[in-house]
Design a protein around this motif. Structure first.
Motif, PDB file in Angstrom:
ATOM      1  N   LYS A 121       0.815  -1.219   0.000  1.00  0.00           N
ATOM      2  CA  LYS A 121       0.000   0.000   0.000  1.00  0.00           C
ATOM      3  C   LYS A 121       0.849   1.270   0.000  1.00  0.00           C
ATOM      4  N   ASP A 122       2.174   1.131   0.048  1.00  0.00           N
ATOM      5  CA  ASP A 122       3.046   2.301  -0.003  1.00  0.00           C
ATOM      6  C   ASP A 122       2.980   2.952  -1.386  1.00  0.00           C
ATOM      7  N   GLU A 129       0.053 -10.103  -7.264  1.00  0.00           N
ATOM      8  CA  GLU A 129      -1.306  -9.558  -7.109  1.00  0.00           C
ATOM      9  C   GLU A 129      -1.365  -8.396  -6.127  1.00  0.00           C
ATOM     10  N   SER A 140       0.772 -14.561  -5.812  1.00  0.00           N
ATOM     11  CA  SER A 140       0.213 -13.762  -4.715  1.00  0.00           C
ATOM     12  C   SER A 140       0.994 -12.465  -4.544  1.00  0.00           C
TER      13      SER A 140
END
Lengths: 303, 96
Positions: free
Chosen positions: A24-25, A88, A85
């Motif tokens: 999320k950075d 993604e 993963s």
């Protein structure tokens, strides 16, 4: 504009300080794109990499060899999943990633476009191909993107048995009948140069940077294999291979890049077969995926 | 690419030994919770890495915003008196 600059500066400062970047950075678009490409190519390689070995599961010469081969292929499926993963988390869906592989848009490691002709290939793939992969992958455990680095730590931990079982397999063949010895030598002859190509083109010809590091890793690989092959009582198919006292390293010959580029372009021995096998698996699994979703929806309703 | 047919995403937490807490190890796609548990076992515990697994739909997780990290954790920053090292005790004092 000014906030963009400060975001980029803060991002660069964290990279320079060797801090991990998390999903999320804030990150520059180019960083995100490069990561998606690199991680997904890596994931595709693990998944396609199951095919050359899957070819020999039913023909493994003993139960011991069969369970080892199965475990190795299951690991590769697992590695593909860790990596998908990780990709993604950068905002691309599994289905998009998979479609890029199936449509031929995304690349995977060229090494898996070579056929596995004899049982000895299972040994050569483990010892040489996984050996080369491990050397490339160790560096990735320290990469700046957290989810990729963490996935690679797990991958590297699990890969070490792959290389050892390959060596053990070849050693057993080496000590067997003359025919078994010859079969192992033939497998090494066929897999040596493709394995060397896994380190990429050298300085002058490569369009990418960070090549001197690659060169060092390649030299380390040659030095390691040149010693280990003595224990196998076999030879490498390189007439220029010899110990260089002055450098303290083995000298080795040049790679046939014409062949590499042909395989890269899709003209390798198995390019079409590999993609066809993945497409078939995806299409024939469609009804299972649909049924699982229908089942889940039905159970949800009855709760 | 339509996403509706894709299996939902689950976050996987594993307790590696009795007595330890569950720790996040990664994520996977599965149609439902039962499938998520079984896939988590196959993907993340192939070498006995766990004795217990939790799976949680990724959409159920609320996370703090990395952009707000500094202000969000600011309240604890100046409270050094919450640490034992803040307090002076005579040298030679034992068992403290």
């Amino acid at each position: 504009m000014s906030t963009q600059v400060s975001l980029e500066e803060r991002f660069q400062a964290r990279i320079d300080a060797e801090q991990k970047i998390e999903p999320k950075d804030w990150m520059p678009e180019a960083y995100r794109k490069t990561l998606i490409r690199q991680i997904s190519q890596h994931a595709h390689s693990e998944v396609v990499g199951m095919l050359p070995e899957g070819n020999w599961i039913t023909r493994a010469p003993s139960l011991r060899r069969k369970v080892a081969l199965l475990a190795k292929i299951q690991d590769e499926a697992g590695h593909g999943l860790y990596l998908y993963s990780a990709a993604e988390t950068l905002g691309i869906s599994r289905e998009e990633l998979y479609n890029e592989l199936l449509s031929g848009k995304a690349k995977y490691s060229s090494i898996f476009n070579y056929p596995t002709l004899t049982w000895a290939d299972m040994g050569a793939v483990g010892w040489l191909v996984d050996g080369a992969a491990i050397m490339n992958q160790v560096a990735l455990c320290k990469c700046s993107y957290g989810p990729y680095a963490r996935a690679m730590v797990r991958v590297c931990k699990e890969e070490s048995f792959h290389q050892r079982q390959g060596f053990e397999l070849l050693l057993t063949l080496s000590k067997g009948t003359p025919e078994q010895h010859a079969m192992a030598q033939d497998a090494i002859n066929r897999w040596w140069w493709p394995s060397m190509m896994m380190f990429g083109p050298n300085d002058s010809d490569s369009p990418h940077s960070a090549q001197s590091m690659r060169w060092k890793i390649k030299q380390k690989f040659v030095d390691m294999i040149a010693e280990q092959i003595k224990v196998l009582n076999m030879t490498l198919p390189d007439p220029d291979l010899r110990w260089n006292e002055e450098r303290g390293h083995y000298d080795f010959g040049t790679i046939d890049w014409t062949e590499f580029n042909e395989v890269l372009k899709g003209n390798g021995p198995c390019n079409r077969e590999r993609l066809a096998a993945r497409r078939k698996a995806w299409e024939e699994g469609a009804w299972v995926r649909e049924a699982a979703m229908a089942h889940a929806a039905k159970r949800q309703q009855s709760v | 690419m339509a996403n509706s047919s894709e299996f939902p995403l689950w976050e996987v937490f594993i307790r590696s030994h009795g007595g330890l807490n569950h720790k996040h190890v990664g994520s996977l796609h599965a149609a439902d919770a039962q499938m998520a548990l079984e896939h988590a076992r196959d993907v993340y515990t192939r070498r006995m890495e766990g004795v217990s697994i939790w799976v949680v739909p990724s959409t159920a997780i609320t996370a703090s915003d990395p952009a707000d990290t500094d202000p969000f954790f600011e309240p604890a920053k100046d409270k050094i008196y919450r640490h034992p090292t803040f307090y002076d005790i005579p040298e030679g004092l034992k068992h403290m």
